[in-house]
Write a protein that holds these residues in place. Sequence first.
Motif, PDB file in Angstrom:
ATOM      1  N   VAL A 127       0.836  -1.203   0.000  1.00  0.00           N
ATOM      2  CA  VAL A 127       0.000   0.000   0.000  1.00  0.00           C
ATOM      3  C   VAL A 127       0.868   1.249   0.000  1.00  0.00           C
ATOM      4  O   VAL A 127       0.564   2.236  -0.690  1.00  0.00           O
ATOM      5  CB  VAL A 127      -0.953  -0.017   1.211  1.00  0.00           C
ATOM      6  N   ALA A 128       1.959   1.240   0.746  1.00  0.00           N
ATOM      7  CA  ALA A 128       2.850   2.406   0.780  1.00  0.00           C
ATOM      8  C   ALA A 128       3.463   2.679  -0.586  1.00  0.00           C
ATOM      9  O   ALA A 128       3.627   3.836  -0.990  1.00  0.00           O
ATOM     10  CB  ALA A 128       3.946   2.187   1.823  1.00  0.00           C
ATOM     11  N   ILE A 129       3.806   1.627  -1.320  1.00  0.00           N
ATOM     12  CA  ILE A 129       4.351   1.792  -2.673  1.00  0.00           C
ATOM     13  C   ILE A 129       3.291   2.349  -3.607  1.00  0.00           C
ATOM     14  O   ILE A 129       3.531   3.295  -4.371  1.00  0.00           O
ATOM     15  CB  ILE A 129       4.888   0.444  -3.198  1.00  0.00           C
ATOM     16  N   LEU A 130       2.096   1.788  -3.544  1.00  0.00           N
ATOM     17  CA  LEU A 130       1.029   2.157  -4.468  1.00  0.00           C
ATOM     18  C   LEU A 130       0.428   3.520  -4.142  1.00  0.00           C
ATOM     19  O   LEU A 130       0.086   4.291  -5.045  1.00  0.00           O
ATOM     20  CB  LEU A 130      -0.072   1.096  -4.434  1.00  0.00           C
ATOM     21  N   ARG A 131       0.282   3.827  -2.873  1.00  0.00           N
ATOM     22  CA  ARG A 131      -0.403   5.057  -2.469  1.00  0.00           C
ATOM     23  C   ARG A 131       0.534   6.236  -2.307  1.00  0.00           C
ATOM     24  O   ARG A 131       0.205   7.367  -2.663  1.00  0.00           O
ATOM     25  CB  ARG A 131      -1.164   4.812  -1.163  1.00  0.00           C
ATOM     26  N   ASP A 132       1.727   5.972  -1.750  1.00  0.00           N
ATOM     27  CA  ASP A 132       2.628   7.060  -1.366  1.00  0.00           C
ATOM     28  C   ASP A 132       3.940   7.074  -2.130  1.00  0.00           C
ATOM     29  O   ASP A 132       4.776   7.951  -1.903  1.00  0.00           O
ATOM     30  CB  ASP A 132       2.929   6.978   0.140  1.00  0.00           C
ATOM     31  N   GLY A 133       4.167   6.083  -3.010  1.00  0.00           N
ATOM     32  CA  GLY A 133       5.422   6.046  -3.749  1.00  0.00           C
ATOM     33  C   GLY A 133       6.632   5.740  -2.891  1.00  0.00           C
ATOM     34  O   GLY A 133       7.756   6.132  -3.240  1.00  0.00           O
ATOM     35  N   ARG A 134       6.444   5.033  -1.801  1.00  0.00           N
ATOM     36  CA  ARG A 134       7.560   4.697  -0.901  1.00  0.00           C
ATOM     37  C   ARG A 134       8.517   3.728  -1.563  1.00  0.00           C
ATOM     38  O   ARG A 134       8.143   2.941  -2.428  1.00  0.00           O
ATOM     39  CB  ARG A 134       7.025   4.066   0.393  1.00  0.00           C
ATOM     40  N   ARG A 135       9.763   3.748  -1.116  1.00  0.00           N
ATOM     41  CA  ARG A 135      10.768   2.819  -1.627  1.00  0.00           C
ATOM     42  C   ARG A 135      10.526   1.431  -1.036  1.00  0.00           C
ATOM     43  O   ARG A 135      10.235   1.301   0.156  1.00  0.00           O
ATOM     44  CB  ARG A 135      12.176   3.300  -1.264  1.00  0.00           C
ATOM     45  N   PRO A 136      10.657   0.388  -1.844  1.00  0.00           N
ATOM     46  CA  PRO A 136      10.432  -0.974  -1.332  1.00  0.00           C
ATOM     47  C   PRO A 136      11.586  -1.456  -0.468  1.00  0.00           C
ATOM     48  O   PRO A 136      12.718  -0.985  -0.598  1.00  0.00           O
ATOM     49  CB  PRO A 136      10.328  -1.799  -2.610  1.00  0.00           C
ATOM     50  N   GLY A 137      11.274  -2.443   0.380  1.00  0.00           N
ATOM     51  CA  GLY A 137      12.301  -3.019   1.234  1.00  0.00           C
ATOM     52  C   GLY A 137      12.453  -4.513   1.067  1.00  0.00           C
ATOM     53  O   GLY A 137      13.247  -5.138   1.770  1.00  0.00           O
ATOM     54  N   THR A 138      11.686  -5.105   0.149  1.00  0.00           N
ATOM     55  CA  THR A 138      11.735  -6.548  -0.075  1.00  0.00           C
ATOM     56  C   THR A 138      11.740  -6.809  -1.580  1.00  0.00           C
ATOM     57  O   THR A 138      11.362  -5.931  -2.369  1.00  0.00           O
ATOM     58  CB  THR A 138      10.501  -7.250   0.530  1.00  0.00           C
ATOM     59  N   PRO A 139      12.141  -8.018  -2.013  1.00  0.00           N
ATOM     60  CA  PRO A 139      12.067  -8.336  -3.449  1.00  0.00           C
ATOM     61  C   PRO A 139      10.658  -8.211  -4.017  1.00  0.00           C
ATOM     62  O   PRO A 139      10.477  -7.718  -5.128  1.00  0.00           O
ATOM     63  CB  PRO A 139      12.579  -9.771  -3.509  1.00  0.00           C
ATOM     64  N   LEU A 140       9.652  -8.657  -3.246  1.00  0.00           N
ATOM     65  CA  LEU A 140       8.276  -8.524  -3.722  1.00  0.00           C
ATOM     66  C   LEU A 140       7.903  -7.056  -3.888  1.00  0.00           C
ATOM     67  O   LEU A 140       7.270  -6.653  -4.872  1.00  0.00           O
ATOM     68  CB  LEU A 140       7.312  -9.191  -2.736  1.00  0.00           C
ATOM     69  N   GLY A 141       8.301  -6.241  -2.928  1.00  0.00           N
ATOM     70  CA  GLY A 141       8.030  -4.816  -3.023  1.00  0.00           C
ATOM     71  C   GLY A 141       8.746  -4.179  -4.198  1.00  0.00           C
ATOM     72  O   GLY A 141       8.193  -3.317  -4.895  1.00  0.00           O
ATOM     73  N   ALA A 142       9.983  -4.604  -4.446  1.00  0.00           N
ATOM     74  CA  ALA A 142      10.745  -4.058  -5.574  1.00  0.00           C
ATOM     75  C   ALA A 142      10.085  -4.426  -6.899  1.00  0.00           C
ATOM     76  O   ALA A 142      10.039  -3.604  -7.836  1.00  0.00           O
ATOM     77  CB  ALA A 142      12.175  -4.581  -5.534  1.00  0.00           C
TER      78      ALA A 142
END
Length: 338
Positions: A127-142
């Motif tokens: 949600v942080a990636i999709l909503r706020d453009g946050r940097r990922p911290g996991t391979p799935l997030g990346a």
Amino acid sequence: MSTLSTTHEEIALGAPDGKPVSNLRDLIDTHLHMPFPFRHNPHEAEAAAGVEAWLDEWGLMAEPGVPAMIARTRPAELASYTSPALDLGLLQIVAHQIAYQFVFDDRAESVGRCSPAALVPMLCESVAILRDGRRPGTPLGAALADLYRQVRERSTPAQAARWAWKSCEYVHGLLYEAVAQAQPLLLRTRDCLSIRSLTAGVEPFYPLYEAAQPREPAAAEVHHPVVRRLSRLSADAAVWTADLFSAVKEQRAGELINVALAHQRERGCSLQTAVLLAVQEINSTIEEFEELYALIAPELSPAGLGCVEGMIGWIRGCYDWSRTVPRYADAALVPVLP
């Protein structure tokens, strides 16, 4: 469409013309109303190679079970069947997204089965990636961040925003699913269907069909109440059809969020009867889609019509993929008679 009893097993488990059928898959094929023709994308092979390379790039193919899962689910095939008219670039994004959701969904299922609370960090990152453009911290997030980048490059800002919003709905649905799995005795059929609408993850693909049009559809078309209803109907019909073929696998795994299994729990009937009850629900959904599309089509621009064709692709494509994909092969092994 034949009438089914909802209280007894008084069902002719065969074709409407009286001819017998031998297994659950054939029973579905015989009774399901599918008015749309089979189509596939000519770029399927290139998309399949691209999926494996993309998953490998983000380290997901190195995770236990992922290569075997991808082989059994064939995400590029699903992309091809649901999106037959897309160019290779957009088809590749669709295939990446399908593969990503398969990996994400299986991970969420594994983690959430142990504890819904343990699922929260994984979902919050998305949600942080999709909503706020946050940097990922996991391979799935990346992988998700890269997928979002691909979508933004091929979409208008409004289309990308709709994609992100619908993707957040899918993420939230996985938490509801985990909570429901933890409290199975409290799960009612209508709650199951509501959760299934979220976890289907179908509607996030629809902004990509907007992006595929030569001209951007007008906002009045995209947000027209009938077009929005068509979107809901198509997503439900697509994922409920997949549920018919996946019911055997999910029943054996103890899964609850499946339209056929929901009918089985509510009625106390056999799986075969429950599948036919679900088929009735799907047929009604597809028939409503046909009726509404016929009403709205004269008012839509070519771009608007192209978007609705994308919705039709998911109804038909999920059917063709589900009936042949190795992941759901057990449907052909279950006899018609319980």
